[in-house]
Design a protein around this motif. Structure first.
Motif, short mmCIF file in Angstrom:
data_model
loop_
_atom_site.label_atom_id
_atom_site.label_comp_id
_atom_site.label_asym_id
_atom_site.label_seq_id
_atom_site.Cartn_x
_atom_site.Cartn_y
_atom_site.Cartn_z
N TYR A 57 0.81 -1.22 0.00
CA TYR A 57 0.00 0.00 0.00
C TYR A 57 0.84 1.26 0.00
O TYR A 57 0.46 2.27 -0.61
CB TYR A 57 -0.96 0.00 1.18
N SER A 58 2.00 1.25 0.65
CA SER A 58 2.85 2.44 0.68
C SER A 58 3.45 2.75 -0.69
O SER A 58 3.77 3.90 -0.98
CB SER A 58 3.97 2.28 1.71
N LYS A 59 3.57 1.75 -1.54
CA LYS A 59 4.16 1.95 -2.87
C LYS A 59 3.10 2.18 -3.95
O LYS A 59 3.30 2.94 -4.87
CB LYS A 59 5.03 0.75 -3.22
N ARG A 60 1.96 1.52 -3.82
CA ARG A 60 0.93 1.62 -4.86
C ARG A 60 -0.13 2.69 -4.57
O ARG A 60 -0.91 3.01 -5.45
CB ARG A 60 0.23 0.27 -5.02
N GLY A 61 -0.18 3.19 -3.37
CA GLY A 61 -1.07 4.30 -3.06
C GLY A 61 -2.40 3.87 -2.44
O GLY A 61 -2.71 2.68 -2.31
N PHE A 62 -3.20 4.87 -2.10
CA PHE A 62 -4.45 4.68 -1.37
C PHE A 62 -5.43 3.78 -2.12
O PHE A 62 -6.11 2.95 -1.51
CB PHE A 62 -5.10 6.04 -1.09
N GLY A 72 -11.13 -2.37 8.34
CA GLY A 72 -11.13 -3.44 9.32
C GLY A 72 -9.78 -3.60 9.99
O GLY A 72 -9.55 -3.11 11.08
N ARG A 73 -8.89 -4.26 9.30
CA ARG A 73 -7.62 -4.65 9.92
C ARG A 73 -6.72 -3.46 10.25
O ARG A 73 -5.98 -3.49 11.23
CB ARG A 73 -6.90 -5.65 9.03
N MET A 74 -6.76 -2.40 9.45
CA MET A 74 -5.92 -1.23 9.75
C MET A 74 -6.37 -0.58 11.06
O MET A 74 -5.56 0.01 11.78
CB MET A 74 -5.98 -0.21 8.62
N ARG A 75 -7.63 -0.70 11.37
CA ARG A 75 -8.15 -0.12 12.61
C ARG A 75 -7.59 -0.85 13.82
O ARG A 75 -7.49 -0.27 14.90
CB ARG A 75 -9.67 -0.13 12.60
N TYR A 80 -7.14 4.99 11.00
CA TYR A 80 -8.50 5.28 10.54
C TYR A 80 -8.41 6.30 9.42
O TYR A 80 -7.53 7.17 9.42
CB TYR A 80 -9.34 5.88 11.67
N THR A 81 -9.35 6.23 8.47
CA THR A 81 -9.41 7.26 7.44
C THR A 81 -10.11 8.48 8.03
O THR A 81 -10.99 8.36 8.88
CB THR A 81 -10.20 6.80 6.20
N GLN A 82 -9.68 9.65 7.57
CA GLN A 82 -10.37 10.86 7.98
C GLN A 82 -11.63 11.03 7.15
O GLN A 82 -11.75 10.46 6.07
CB GLN A 82 -9.46 12.07 7.79
N ARG A 83 -12.57 11.78 7.66
CA ARG A 83 -13.81 12.07 6.93
C ARG A 83 -13.53 13.14 5.88
O ARG A 83 -12.76 14.07 6.12
CB ARG A 83 -14.87 12.57 7.91
N LYS A 84 -14.13 12.98 4.71
CA LYS A 84 -13.96 13.98 3.65
C LYS A 84 -14.44 15.33 4.15
O LYS A 84 -15.43 15.42 4.88
CB LYS A 84 -14.77 13.59 2.41
N PHE A 105 -5.06 9.66 6.64
CA PHE A 105 -5.24 8.80 7.79
C PHE A 105 -5.07 9.56 9.10
O PHE A 105 -4.42 10.60 9.15
CB PHE A 105 -4.25 7.63 7.76
N MET A 106 -5.65 8.99 10.11
CA MET A 106 -5.51 9.48 11.47
C MET A 106 -5.03 8.28 12.28
O MET A 106 -5.54 7.17 12.11
CB MET A 106 -6.88 9.96 11.95
N LEU A 107 -4.04 8.48 13.11
CA LEU A 107 -3.52 7.42 13.96
C LEU A 107 -3.99 7.67 15.39
O LEU A 107 -3.71 8.72 15.97
CB LEU A 107 -1.99 7.37 13.93
N ARG A 108 -4.72 6.72 15.92
CA ARG A 108 -5.17 6.80 17.30
C ARG A 108 -4.19 6.02 18.16
O ARG A 108 -3.93 4.86 17.90
CB ARG A 108 -6.57 6.23 17.45
N VAL A 109 -3.67 6.70 19.15
CA VAL A 109 -2.71 6.08 20.05
C VAL A 109 -3.34 6.03 21.43
O VAL A 109 -3.79 7.04 21.96
CB VAL A 109 -1.38 6.89 20.11
N ARG A 110 -3.39 4.84 21.98
CA ARG A 110 -3.97 4.67 23.32
C ARG A 110 -2.86 4.76 24.35
O ARG A 110 -1.83 4.09 24.25
CB ARG A 110 -4.66 3.32 23.41
#
Length: 114
Positions: A57-62, A72-75, A80-84, A105-110
């Motif tokens: 995904y980092s090479k081929r894009g969104f 699913g799995r990225m969460r 998470y994707t940001q809202r448009k 993307f948004m990264l949620r860190v607990r």
């Protein structure tokens, strides 16, 4: 209490004997997923998506991201994707997830106790 002709003996209703329905208890041998979410988890471990993020995904894009990984799995990794822009909170219940996703993307860190 003995039964008399005036008072018949009371009997407790018995359950109908039959096959026990599996309730997803792996400890007793029920390994079949009960719903789509469990099937999704059985198909691929959520931690495997990191390799796909780094190598594909980092090479081929969104647009190359599998929707199952994106929503699913990225969460499971906190991604998470940001809202448009321009979509208010009231529309999130009526729009499809792919209509809401922006390509950022948004990264949620607990942080425990934080």
């Amino acid at each position: 209490m003995a039964a008399t002709p005036e008072q018949p003996a009371t009997t407790t209703p018995r359950r109908k004997a039959g096959r026990h329905r599996g309730e997803g208890q792996w400890a007793v041998g029920h390994h079949t997923p009960l719903n789509g979410n469990e099937q999704f988890k059985k198909d691929d471990d959520g931690l495997n998506v990191r390799t796909r993020i780094e190598t594909i995904y980092s090479k081929r894009g969104f647009d190359s991201i599998d929707p199952n990984d994106l929503r699913g799995r990225m969460r499971w990794w906190g991604l998470y994707t940001q809202r448009k822009p321009g979509i208010d909170g009231g529309k999130t219940a009526v729009l499809e997830p792919e209509e809401l996703d922006d390509k950022y993307f948004m990264l949620r860190v607990r942080i425990d106790g934080g």
